[in-house]
Design a protein around this motif. Structure first.
Motif, PDB file in Angstrom:
ATOM      1  N   ILE A  90       0.879  -1.176   0.000  1.00 56.30           N
ATOM      2  CA  ILE A  90       0.000   0.000   0.000  1.00 56.30           C
ATOM      3  C   ILE A  90       0.913   1.221   0.000  1.00 56.30           C
TER       4      ILE A  90
ATOM      5  N   HIS B 278      -1.943   5.467  -2.445  1.00 52.00           N
ATOM      6  CA  HIS B 278      -3.166   4.653  -2.362  1.00 52.00           C
ATOM      7  C   HIS B 278      -4.063   5.205  -1.256  1.00 52.00           C
TER       8      HIS B 278
ATOM      9  N   ASP C 299      -7.756   6.837  -1.635  1.00 54.73           N
ATOM     10  CA  ASP C 299      -8.893   6.319  -0.864  1.00 54.73           C
ATOM     11  C   ASP C 299      -9.716   7.484  -0.307  1.00 54.73           C
TER      12      ASP C 299
ATOM     13  N   GLY D 130      -6.279   2.640   2.232  1.00 52.52           N
ATOM     14  CA  GLY D 130      -5.750   2.472   0.870  1.00 52.52           C
ATOM     15  C   GLY D 130      -6.080   1.127   0.240  1.00 52.52           C
TER      16      GLY D 130
ATOM     17  N   PRO E  75      -7.824   1.264  -3.576  1.00 49.24           N
ATOM     18  CA  PRO E  75      -6.856   1.650  -4.608  1.00 49.24           C
ATOM     19  C   PRO E  75      -5.687   0.655  -4.766  1.00 49.24           C
ATOM     20  N   ALA E  76      -5.230   0.045  -3.682  1.00 44.88           N
ATOM     21  CA  ALA E  76      -4.099  -0.889  -3.809  1.00 44.88           C
ATOM     22  C   ALA E  76      -4.538  -2.180  -4.512  1.00 44.88           C
TER      23      ALA E  76
ATOM     24  N   ASP F 283      -4.874  -1.482  -8.212  1.00 42.17           N
ATOM     25  CA  ASP F 283      -3.588  -1.528  -8.913  1.00 42.17           C
ATOM     26  C   ASP F 283      -3.120  -2.969  -9.106  1.00 42.17           C
TER      27      ASP F 283
ATOM     28  N   HIS G 231      -1.139   8.198  -9.810  1.00 42.24           N
ATOM     29  CA  HIS G 231      -2.104   8.434  -8.728  1.00 42.24           C
ATOM     30  C   HIS G 231      -2.400   9.932  -8.569  1.00 42.24           C
TER      31      HIS G 231
END
Ligand code: GDP
Ligand code: IMO
Ligand code: MG
Length: 429
Positions: free
Chosen positions: A106, A110, A114, A132, A135-136, A139, A167
């Protein structure tokens, strides 16, 4: 030997940490398979209390190996705090804590994303822990993630800068002032500097390929316990989407999250509170807005272990519990926080729902878009304090009837009842 699994059947915070700790002496290896520091697993013993976010809850047994699996998200900043807390209690866990090279990191951005995404959702926000996670995992599945093993490569710096630029661009689409978002109460640049420092810590931990390590361990007849995070109703596929987390919290997630074949899975311990709680937004059919809800919250000390937010409380929801048992293939049930129900004149259980004027015992496709009205069965309460009770026979008759009813409805035996947060407050049936 097989791998046993312990996971939550509700909306998380069922008491997984406590029971993993209780069961650990029976296992050689304890492994987390999904989630990340959105989890908060509480363990209490000898008047000490610990909350773990990334480290498996088997860590208090010096004989067990603890693995952070490939399916887990690791934030070096939070992992560092966890390790320091253990160190101040005199524990050096670096010898029995292993981390999968394939676990994803993370990044500070991230966490930034979030927050930006949640703000943009306004009223429709998920109520994320803002660690996060979404988003992590995004990815990871879009093949842009950075893994723990990448820290040892020369490309790390380049991948990190690329990810950060991407990002920032994304964040700017949502919020021009995205760099004003604070993380852990710090301005972004300050937080990032600390985060980068903590990478050294990850470099110092023992890295493994968990799939090979665990396959070898099974061949050597070692016993493995997989520790779930969050709960079934927060599963990205089977939970109350979109008010869910971003991983498979269910038993199927164990195979992906550790590299284990399905045929190696043994018992599946499904753990549930004697009532229900949920933290964050999203549907919760049996939620109580009256004095009983408040009483559950106060007696159960229902405040999030990760964020401190008050947890929403309600009566036990059998359609949801049966659904979770079905999805996970639960072989044994464990009932937590039974002590909290003492003192109520009546205790209720939702046996089915009314949706669109029709009775159903199934979870509707999108329970946030329809009105789900629970239909309750009422049980006489019990006044006795359960926190000192050691055997099933000594439990009050009305509570025994409550347990028997749940067992007969769900069709799976309850093998453990927890009557307090301490290790010792555990009754095996
Ligand atoms: P987890 O995320 O599933 O590990 O659960 P949490 O640690 O987030 O939340 C469970 C909370 O309930 C923690 O504060 C535990 O110490 C506490 N707890 C666990 N079992 C019991 C129990 O049987 N009775 C009571 N009163 N508290 C419990
Ligand atoms: P443990 O392992 C309870 C909830 C959040 C939010 C939703 C999405 O302690 O049981 P996320 O941070 O994943 O983007 O949040 O999921 N949530 C949890 N609720 N216990 C947890 O973990 C949770 N982890 C996430 O409150 O509603
Ligand atoms: Mg928790």
């Amino acid at each position: 030997m097989k791998t046993d699994v312990l996971l939550g059947l509700q909306w998380g915070d069922e008491g997984k940490g406590k029971i993993v700790d209780v069961l650990t002496p029976q296992y050689d290896i304890v492994a987390r398979f999904q989630g990340g520091p959105n989890a908060g697993h509480t363990i209490e013993f000898e008047d000490k209390k610990f909350v773990l976010h990334t480290i498996p809850s088997g860590i208090f047994n010096p004989k067990s190996i603890n693995i952070i699996g490939n399916g887990v998200l690791v934030d070096p900043f939070i992992l560092d705090k966890e390790l320091k807390r253990l160190k101040t209690s005199g524990m050096d866990v670096t010898k029995n804590l292993f981390i999968s090279r394939k676990a994803h990191l993370i990044l500070p951005t991230h966490r930034l994303l979030d927050t930006v995404y949640e703000r943009a959702k306004g009223e429709k926000k998920i109520g994320s822990t803002l660690k996060g996670i979404g988003p992590a995992y995004t990815d990871k599945t879009s093949r842009n993630g950075i893994r723990v093993g990448d820290l040892e490569t020369e490309q790390f710096q380049e991948s990190y800068s690329e990810a950060q630029n991407r990002h920032f661009k994304l964040a700017s689409l949502y919020d021009k002032n995205y760099l004003k978002v604070e993380i852990e109460g710090l301005p972004f640049a300050q937080y990032e500097a600390l985060w980068l420092e903590k990478l050294q810590l990850i470099k110092g931990l023992k890295k493994i390929d968990s799939e090979y390590y665990l396959a070898e361990a099974l061949k050597e007849n070692k016993k493995i316990l997989a520790e779930g995070a969050q709960g079934t109703m927060l599963d990205v596929d089977f939970g109350s989407y979109p008010f869910v987390t971003s991983s498979n919290t269910t038993s199927a997630g164990v195979c992906n999250g550790l590299g284990l074949a399905p045929s190696t899975i043994g018992s599946i311990f499904g753990i549930f509170k004697a009532y229900c709680t949920r933290v964050g937004s999203g549907p919760f059919p049996t939620e109580l807005f009256d004095d009983s809800g408040k009483e559950l919250q106060v007696k159960g000390n229902e405040f999030g272990a990760t964020t401190g937010r008050p947890r929403r409380c309600g009566w036990l929801d059998l359609p949801a519990l049966k659904y979770a048992v079905m999805i996970n293939g639960v072989t044994e049930l464990m009932m937590m926080k039974a002590d909290v129900l003492s003192g109520f004149d009546e205790v209720k259980v939702a046996t089915h729902y009314i949706v669109d004027g029709k009775e159903t015992n199934k979870i509707p496709f999108s329970c946030n878009q329809v009105v789900v009205e629970p239909v309750y069965q009422t049980f006489p309460g019990w006044q006795e304090n359960l926190t000192e009770v050691k055997t099933f026979d000594d439990l009050p008759e009305n509570f025994k009837n409550y347990i028997r009813f749940i067992e007969s409805e769900v069709g799976v035996p309850i093998k453990l009842v927890s009557v307090g947060p301490d290790r010792e407050q555990t009754i095996l049936l």
